[in-house]
Scaffold this motif. Structure first.
Motif, PDB file in Angstrom:
ATOM      1  N   LEU A 135     150.375 -58.578  68.710  1.00 49.42           N
ATOM      2  CA  LEU A 135     151.147 -58.443  67.319  1.00 49.42           C
ATOM      3  C   LEU A 135     150.374 -58.468  66.068  1.00 49.42           C
ATOM      4  CD1 LEU A 135     154.010 -61.346  68.097  1.00 49.42           C
ATOM      5  CD2 LEU A 135     154.116 -59.033  68.513  1.00 49.42           C
ATOM      6  N   HIS A 136     149.185 -58.830  66.148  1.00 51.22           N
ATOM      7  CA  HIS A 136     148.104 -58.630  64.961  1.00 51.22           C
ATOM      8  C   HIS A 136     148.007 -57.178  64.692  1.00 51.22           C
ATOM      9  CE1 HIS A 136     147.785 -62.613  63.288  1.00 51.22           C
ATOM     10  NE2 HIS A 136     147.310 -62.983  64.629  1.00 51.22           N
ATOM     11  N   GLU A 137     147.645 -56.540  65.944  1.00 49.28           N
ATOM     12  CA  GLU A 137     147.164 -55.223  66.190  1.00 49.28           C
ATOM     13  C   GLU A 137     148.118 -54.285  65.749  1.00 49.28           C
ATOM     14  OE1 GLU A 137     144.140 -53.457  66.694  1.00 49.28           O
ATOM     15  OE2 GLU A 137     143.565 -55.690  66.361  1.00 49.28           O
ATOM     16  N   ILE A 138     149.606 -54.657  66.252  1.00 50.35           N
ATOM     17  CA  ILE A 138     150.831 -53.947  65.804  1.00 50.35           C
ATOM     18  C   ILE A 138     151.067 -53.736  64.092  1.00 50.35           C
ATOM     19  CG2 ILE A 138     153.198 -53.431  65.943  1.00 50.35           C
ATOM     20  CD1 ILE A 138     152.793 -54.345  68.957  1.00 50.35           C
ATOM     21  N   ALA A 139     150.690 -54.861  63.689  1.00 51.65           N
ATOM     22  CA  ALA A 139     150.943 -55.203  62.426  1.00 51.65           C
ATOM     23  C   ALA A 139     150.265 -54.498  61.564  1.00 51.65           C
ATOM     24  CB  ALA A 139     151.063 -56.589  62.062  1.00 51.65           C
ATOM     25  N   ALA A 140     149.091 -54.103  61.944  1.00 51.08           N
ATOM     26  CA  ALA A 140     147.848 -53.313  61.111  1.00 51.08           C
ATOM     27  C   ALA A 140     147.864 -51.936  61.203  1.00 51.08           C
ATOM     28  CB  ALA A 140     146.518 -53.775  61.705  1.00 51.08           C
ATOM     29  N   ARG A 141     148.894 -51.407  62.025  1.00 55.81           N
ATOM     30  CA  ARG A 141     149.084 -50.198  62.166  1.00 55.81           C
ATOM     31  C   ARG A 141     149.849 -49.210  61.137  1.00 55.81           C
ATOM     32  NH1 ARG A 141     146.506 -51.167  65.184  1.00 55.81           N
ATOM     33  NH2 ARG A 141     145.132 -49.680  64.038  1.00 55.81           N
ATOM     34  N   THR A 142     149.036 -48.049  60.861  1.00 60.30           N
ATOM     35  CA  THR A 142     149.677 -47.323  59.755  1.00 60.30           C
ATOM     36  C   THR A 142     150.796 -46.293  60.301  1.00 60.30           C
ATOM     37  OG1 THR A 142     147.754 -47.526  58.637  1.00 60.30           O
ATOM     38  CG2 THR A 142     149.177 -45.436  57.911  1.00 60.30           C
ATOM     39  N   PRO A 143     151.910 -46.059  59.647  1.00 60.87           N
ATOM     40  CA  PRO A 143     152.749 -45.028  60.146  1.00 60.87           C
ATOM     41  C   PRO A 143     152.294 -43.546  60.063  1.00 60.87           C
ATOM     42  CG  PRO A 143     153.790 -46.379  58.419  1.00 60.87           C
ATOM     43  CD  PRO A 143     152.328 -46.669  58.582  1.00 60.87           C
ATOM     44  N   LEU A 144     152.809 -42.721  61.169  1.00 58.79           N
ATOM     45  CA  LEU A 144     152.646 -41.350  61.186  1.00 58.79           C
ATOM     46  C   LEU A 144     153.663 -40.500  60.815  1.00 58.79           C
ATOM     47  CD1 LEU A 144     150.529 -41.592  64.713  1.00 58.79           C
ATOM     48  CD2 LEU A 144     149.786 -41.384  62.309  1.00 58.79           C
ATOM     49  N   PRO A 145     153.463 -39.262  60.283  1.00 57.22           N
ATOM     50  CA  PRO A 145     154.656 -38.822  59.897  1.00 57.22           C
ATOM     51  C   PRO A 145     155.522 -37.859  60.702  1.00 57.22           C
ATOM     52  CG  PRO A 145     152.813 -37.267  59.270  1.00 57.22           C
ATOM     53  CD  PRO A 145     152.432 -38.822  60.187  1.00 57.22           C
TER      54      PRO A 145
END
Length: 267
Positions: A135-145
């Motif tokens: 969950l910590h790693e997912i929260a740190a992800r940046t959206p891709l377009p």
């Protein structure tokens, strides 16, 4: 857990349920929704996720975050998935709309480990720590377009979904306007109000997204011709501007050179 149904496990008292599923090529998961939020990772292949609001193309080794209770359909192109089904209360930061993200090596390895857990995995020790770190790693992800919006209006939505199914570089604003019995100017204004983009910009992005699944089995040169680009260089330039990486990153030859995750992976 692998190749099991969420329906039989949703009652389990765990905030996160990891499930891996293998799908036959071309499989379509028709319109459905989950009570839980979903992190859907394509360990192999390409996924196309449709909701009433838009279409998200998920390249290999990327994932899509799907909000709880979101109606969606998934087209699987040689896909093996790892999914996390998450109680909404455990992820108040989850995005309100579908979001495509990168999956770096640490997150990928955590997912591979988690799908080996039993449904009632221990919350203490290694298993609980792996899930918490996920969950910590997912929260740190940046959206891709890798996304295009679909208008809410039924007539515009029909035109857009038809185009997504068969992108055609020869389509014009005038042709679309004629189908709605509107002037080109009025149609363009209405389309922009619904999607935030002009029809021409929207079609360009839709064509570029169509390149992603084609690149599984065809070269950049072949895909550029099929999508109506004047040259491979023209496709490469447009693709790189839109997505921040060249289309060659998604070809089979590139992926084979970089290695892929082993198969296993339900949405």
């Amino acid at each position: 857990m692998k190749n099991v149904s969420l329906d039989g496990l949703d009652h389990v008292d765990r905030a996160v349920l990891p499930i891996g599923t293998d799908y036959p090529s071309g499989h379509v998961l028709d319109w459905h929704q989950h009570r839980r939020a979903q992190f859907l990772y394509g360990a192999t292949g390409v996924m196309v996720v449709d909701t009433p609001e838009g279409t998200w193309t998920v390249p290999p080794e990327r994932a899509v975050l799907i909000p709880a209770a979101t109606r969606h359909r998934v087209r699987m192109l040689e896909v093996s998935t790892r999914s996390l089904y998450i109680e909404p209360a455990a992820v108040p930061w989850w995005p309100a709309t579908c979001t495509v993200v990168d999956v770096p090596p640490l997150l990928r390895e955590l997912l591979l480990a988690a799908v080996e857990f039993e449904a009632d995995y221990s919350l203490s020790g290694r298993e609980g720590c792996v899930v918490a770190l996920l969950l910590h790693e997912i929260a740190a992800r940046t959206p891709l377009p890798f996304h295009v919006a679909v208008p809410a209006a039924a007539d515009l939505a029909s035109i857009c979904r038809e185009y997504l199914a068969a992108p055609d570089a020869g389509v014009t604003n005038a042709a679309w306007a004629a189908r709605t019995a509107m002037s080109e100017r009025a149609f363009t204004r209405r389309f922009r109000a619904e999607t935030g983009e002009s029809p021409a910009v929207w079609r360009t992005r839709a064509r570029l997204l169509a390149a992603v699944p084609l690149l599984r089995t065809a070269s950049v040169t072949e895909v550029s011709g099929r999508l109506g680009y004047a040259s491979p260089a023209a496709l490469t330039a447009a693709f790189t501007r839109a997505f921040g990486m060249p289309p060659s990153r998604f070809t089979t030859s590139h992926r084979n050179g970089g290695g892929t995750a082993p198969r296993t992976g339900q949405t």
